[in-house]
Design a protein around this motif. Structure first.
Motif, PDB file in Angstrom:
ATOM      1  N   SER A 275       0.826  -1.223   0.000  1.00 45.07           N
ATOM      2  CA  SER A 275       0.000   0.000   0.000  1.00 45.07           C
ATOM      3  C   SER A 275       0.855   1.267   0.000  1.00 45.07           C
ATOM      4  O   SER A 275       0.306   2.363  -0.170  1.00 45.07           O
ATOM      5  CB  SER A 275      -0.952   0.004   1.203  1.00 45.07           C
ATOM      6  N   GLU A 276       2.166   1.134   0.152  1.00 40.57           N
ATOM      7  CA  GLU A 276       3.045   2.310   0.171  1.00 40.57           C
ATOM      8  C   GLU A 276       2.894   3.095  -1.131  1.00 40.57           C
ATOM      9  O   GLU A 276       3.024   2.544  -2.223  1.00 40.57           O
ATOM     10  CB  GLU A 276       4.508   1.876   0.343  1.00 40.57           C
ATOM     11  N   GLY A 277       2.564   4.359  -1.003  1.00 41.47           N
ATOM     12  CA  GLY A 277       2.364   5.212  -2.176  1.00 41.47           C
ATOM     13  C   GLY A 277       0.992   5.062  -2.805  1.00 41.47           C
ATOM     14  O   GLY A 277       0.676   5.751  -3.774  1.00 41.47           O
TER      15      GLY A 277
ATOM     16  N   THR B 185      -5.656   0.280  -2.820  1.00 38.22           N
ATOM     17  CA  THR B 185      -5.285   0.371  -4.230  1.00 38.22           C
ATOM     18  C   THR B 185      -3.827   0.785  -4.245  1.00 38.22           C
ATOM     19  O   THR B 185      -3.457   1.777  -3.608  1.00 38.22           O
ATOM     20  CB  THR B 185      -6.158   1.415  -4.960  1.00 38.22           C
ATOM     21  N   ASP B 186      -2.994   0.014  -4.941  1.00 37.01           N
ATOM     22  CA  ASP B 186      -1.566   0.331  -4.924  1.00 37.01           C
ATOM     23  C   ASP B 186      -1.259   1.527  -5.824  1.00 37.01           C
ATOM     24  O   ASP B 186      -2.145   2.048  -6.515  1.00 37.01           O
ATOM     25  CB  ASP B 186      -0.709  -0.895  -5.237  1.00 37.01           C
ATOM     26  N   LYS B 187      -0.012   1.961  -5.814  1.00 34.20           N
ATOM     27  CA  LYS B 187       0.383   3.159  -6.560  1.00 34.20           C
ATOM     28  C   LYS B 187       0.289   2.965  -8.070  1.00 34.20           C
ATOM     29  O   LYS B 187       0.393   3.931  -8.822  1.00 34.20           O
ATOM     30  CB  LYS B 187       1.788   3.611  -6.162  1.00 34.20           C
ATOM     31  N   PHE B 188       0.025   1.730  -8.519  1.00 32.50           N
ATOM     32  CA  PHE B 188      -0.142   1.470  -9.947  1.00 32.50           C
ATOM     33  C   PHE B 188      -1.610   1.305 -10.332  1.00 32.50           C
ATOM     34  O   PHE B 188      -1.933   0.974 -11.465  1.00 32.50           O
ATOM     35  CB  PHE B 188       0.648   0.217 -10.352  1.00 32.50           C
ATOM     36  N   GLY B 189      -2.529   1.506  -9.345  1.00 31.62           N
ATOM     37  CA  GLY B 189      -3.962   1.424  -9.622  1.00 31.62           C
ATOM     38  C   GLY B 189      -4.547   0.028  -9.492  1.00 31.62           C
ATOM     39  O   GLY B 189      -5.694  -0.192  -9.867  1.00 31.62           O
ATOM     40  N   ILE B 190      -3.774  -0.928  -8.945  1.00 32.48           N
ATOM     41  CA  ILE B 190      -4.260  -2.304  -8.770  1.00 32.48           C
ATOM     42  C   ILE B 190      -4.925  -2.419  -7.392  1.00 32.48           C
ATOM     43  O   ILE B 190      -4.370  -1.981  -6.386  1.00 32.48           O
ATOM     44  CB  ILE B 190      -3.105  -3.325  -8.892  1.00 32.48           C
TER      45      ILE B 190
END
Length: 148
Positions: free
Chosen positions: A107-109, A129-134
């Motif tokens: 979850s960082e970022g 939602t991760d920093k890549f939108g997943i």
């Protein structure tokens, strides 16, 4: 070791979709829960008659390693529903510490949508939602707390 499965979100037709998947893959639903089954304290307000029968959580094992999981969306969550963002990766861990490590790392970022916490169904659970939108979720089922 963590196990990763697909978690599918539907806008009211989860049961229809999972009955279809079951007709193709075979097997049975080891668990199917509806929003009307939730303790009132968990949602803080009355669930509409329309939403009571919607699926809160369903599982369908499709191989020895893989479980297809899903739910309906509703209420304030429904406004975030878009076909295309309705798939999450669900991680089941062997320990609370592993759940914390994966949640904090992945979850960082990104954006936490549900902080890790003990749940009414007996699990330690969180979503982000991760920093890549997943979209991700992590779940640890403490054997000492599982409801039967």
């Amino acid at each position: 070791m963590a196990q990763v499965n697909a978690y599918l979100t539907f806008n009211g037709n989860c049961e229809e979709a999972f009955n279809f998947y079951k007709s193709v893959f075979g097997g049975e639903f080891p668990f199917i829960g509806r929003f009307g089954d939730m303790p009132p304290s968990e949602h803080g307000k009355q669930i509409s008659e329309e939403d009571k029968n919607k699926i809160m959580h369903v599982t369908l094992p499709i191989s020895q390693e893989t479980v297809l999981m899903g739910s309906d969306t509703g209420g304030e969550w429904a406004s975030n529903f878009n076909v295309g963002n309705n798939i999450s990766l669900s991680i089941n861990t062997d320990s609370k510490e592993e759940a914390d490590r994966l949640f904090n790392g992945l979850s960082e970022g990104g954006k936490v949508t549900m902080p890790l916490a003990e749940t009414f169904w007996g699990a330690y659970f969180g979503m982000w939602t991760d920093k890549f939108g997943i979209n991700w979720m992590v779940n640890y089922d403490d054997p000492a707390k599982m409801q039967h």
